[in-house]
Write a protein that holds these residues in place. Structure first.
Motif, PDB file in Angstrom:
ATOM      1  N   TYR A 132      -2.078 -15.309 -34.364  1.00  0.00           N
ATOM      2  CA  TYR A 132      -1.346 -15.900 -35.641  1.00  0.00           C
ATOM      3  C   TYR A 132      -2.322 -17.003 -36.226  1.00  0.00           C
ATOM      4  O   TYR A 132      -2.289 -16.853 -37.513  1.00  0.00           O
ATOM      5  CB  TYR A 132      -0.095 -16.469 -35.022  1.00  0.00           C
ATOM      6  CG  TYR A 132       0.935 -15.753 -34.266  1.00  0.00           C
ATOM      7  CD1 TYR A 132       1.621 -14.683 -34.746  1.00  0.00           C
ATOM      8  CD2 TYR A 132       0.808 -15.442 -32.772  1.00  0.00           C
ATOM      9  CE1 TYR A 132       2.336 -13.890 -34.455  1.00  0.00           C
ATOM     10  CE2 TYR A 132       1.585 -14.466 -32.089  1.00  0.00           C
ATOM     11  CZ  TYR A 132       2.249 -13.590 -32.842  1.00  0.00           C
ATOM     12  OH  TYR A 132       2.958 -12.650 -32.460  1.00  0.00           O
ATOM     13  N   GLU A 133      -3.088 -17.578 -35.643  1.00  0.00           N
ATOM     14  CA  GLU A 133      -3.754 -18.496 -36.262  1.00  0.00           C
ATOM     15  C   GLU A 133      -4.876 -17.927 -37.086  1.00  0.00           C
ATOM     16  O   GLU A 133      -5.352 -18.330 -38.270  1.00  0.00           O
ATOM     17  CB  GLU A 133      -4.589 -19.570 -35.410  1.00  0.00           C
ATOM     18  CG  GLU A 133      -5.201 -20.829 -35.855  1.00  0.00           C
ATOM     19  CD  GLU A 133      -4.070 -21.892 -36.509  1.00  0.00           C
ATOM     20  OE1 GLU A 133      -3.190 -22.188 -35.622  1.00  0.00           O
ATOM     21  OE2 GLU A 133      -4.185 -22.293 -37.260  1.00  0.00           O
ATOM     22  N   ASN A 134      -5.442 -16.733 -36.458  1.00  0.00           N
ATOM     23  CA  ASN A 134      -6.326 -16.090 -37.113  1.00  0.00           C
ATOM     24  C   ASN A 134      -5.940 -15.398 -38.404  1.00  0.00           C
ATOM     25  O   ASN A 134      -6.657 -15.252 -39.665  1.00  0.00           O
ATOM     26  CB  ASN A 134      -6.821 -14.643 -36.247  1.00  0.00           C
ATOM     27  CG  ASN A 134      -7.531 -15.196 -35.086  1.00  0.00           C
ATOM     28  OD1 ASN A 134      -8.392 -16.134 -35.140  1.00  0.00           O
ATOM     29  ND2 ASN A 134      -7.676 -14.235 -34.092  1.00  0.00           N
ATOM     30  N   GLU A 135      -4.582 -15.181 -38.521  1.00  0.00           N
ATOM     31  CA  GLU A 135      -4.003 -14.852 -39.841  1.00  0.00           C
ATOM     32  C   GLU A 135      -4.205 -15.716 -40.949  1.00  0.00           C
ATOM     33  O   GLU A 135      -4.665 -15.492 -41.909  1.00  0.00           O
ATOM     34  CB  GLU A 135      -2.498 -14.319 -39.533  1.00  0.00           C
ATOM     35  CG  GLU A 135      -2.152 -13.092 -39.063  1.00  0.00           C
ATOM     36  CD  GLU A 135      -2.600 -11.954 -39.878  1.00  0.00           C
ATOM     37  OE1 GLU A 135      -1.898 -11.572 -40.923  1.00  0.00           O
ATOM     38  OE2 GLU A 135      -3.257 -11.125 -39.500  1.00  0.00           O
ATOM     39  N   GLU A 136      -3.908 -17.022 -40.535  1.00  0.00           N
ATOM     40  CA  GLU A 136      -4.180 -18.145 -41.333  1.00  0.00           C
ATOM     41  C   GLU A 136      -5.781 -18.381 -41.919  1.00  0.00           C
ATOM     42  O   GLU A 136      -5.762 -18.475 -43.150  1.00  0.00           O
ATOM     43  CB  GLU A 136      -3.750 -19.287 -40.767  1.00  0.00           C
ATOM     44  CG  GLU A 136      -2.166 -19.252 -40.647  1.00  0.00           C
ATOM     45  CD  GLU A 136      -1.299 -19.382 -41.896  1.00  0.00           C
ATOM     46  OE1 GLU A 136      -1.442 -20.374 -42.698  1.00  0.00           O
ATOM     47  OE2 GLU A 136      -0.598 -18.336 -42.158  1.00  0.00           O
ATOM     48  N   LEU A 137      -6.358 -18.058 -40.879  1.00  0.00           N
ATOM     49  CA  LEU A 137      -7.889 -18.235 -41.315  1.00  0.00           C
ATOM     50  C   LEU A 137      -8.260 -17.060 -42.362  1.00  0.00           C
ATOM     51  O   LEU A 137      -9.129 -17.141 -43.160  1.00  0.00           O
ATOM     52  CB  LEU A 137      -8.791 -18.034 -40.010  1.00  0.00           C
ATOM     53  CG  LEU A 137      -8.733 -19.130 -39.188  1.00  0.00           C
ATOM     54  CD1 LEU A 137      -9.324 -19.209 -37.811  1.00  0.00           C
ATOM     55  CD2 LEU A 137      -8.926 -20.718 -39.974  1.00  0.00           C
TER      56      LEU A 137
END
Length: 216
Positions: free
Chosen positions: A24-29
């Motif tokens: 989910y953090e990867n989506e933001e990145l």
């Protein structure tokens, strides 16, 4: 949460490596990346999404070998499957080449141009490299959207500044051309006046001679 690491100092330059806590953090990145970011991932295996932020002005071709190794080792160390086997491939590409569609799962990405994707072979895990990176590890919870918007605003301001400078240079060049044209026109006028003056003098001399001949 985003984890930040420092590349080896001997590489020179200011290289920051970072990765998200989860998919989910990867989506933001993926969504709020920078043009200077290079994305790394273990090929054909699940792994963390690792990013390298290059100094401004550098490209993927400028990555030092030691920094490339740092990123590849960090990706391998953060892959459950990839960390257990040797001779894996790590793929990397500029952030701008990452393609995300609505049909993709969370954290999944594709590429706009496969030719822009590069591969580096990682024979085995190098604990010395991984341990050094982990000693520099810092956890932060950044506002990725705000950071991206700040960069956008800065880039827009810089482009406006460049346009103003370009317009000013063009205006100065125009004024200089007009000044040079006026100088050329003035020189031509002076030459023409000089030629006319010489002609009048010759005519006057001739008239005096004619008067003297008539008198004789």
């Amino acid at each position: 949460m985003v984890f930040y690491f420092k590349a080896r100092a001997e590489a020179g330059g200011d290289y920051t490596i970072f990765m998200g806590l989860d998919k989910y953090e990867n989506e933001e990145l993926i969504k709020f990346g920078f043009p200077e970011d290079i994305w790394f991932h273990v090929d054909k295996m699940s792994s963390a999404h690792v990013y390298l932020r290059l100094p401004k002005g550098q490209t993927i071709d400028d990555i030092p070998e030691s920094v490339l190794e740092d990123c590849a080792q960090l990706v391998k160390a953060n892959s459950i499957q990839g960390n257990k086997v040797n001779n894996i491939d790590v793929v990397y590409t500029p952030w701008q080449n990452l393609k995300k569609t609505a049909s993709m799962e969370v954290g999944q990405v594709g590429f706009y141009n496969q030719k822009m994707v590069r591969t580096v072979k990682v024979e085995k895990r190098l604990n010395e490299v991984v341990n050094k990176l982990n000693k520099t590890k810092v956890e932060r919870k950044p506002d990725l959207k705000a950071e991206r918007e700040a960069v956008n605003a800065s880039e827009i301001a810089e482009r406006k500044h460049q346009l103003r400078d370009k317009k000013r240079r063009e205006e100065l060049e125009k004024l200089e051309k007009e000044r040079q044209a006026e100088l050329r026109s003035y020189k031509n006028l002076m030459v023409a006046e000089k030629m006319t003056s010489n002609k009048d003098t010759a005519s006057a001399s001739k008239s005096v001679q004619e008067i003297e001949d008539d008198f004789m």
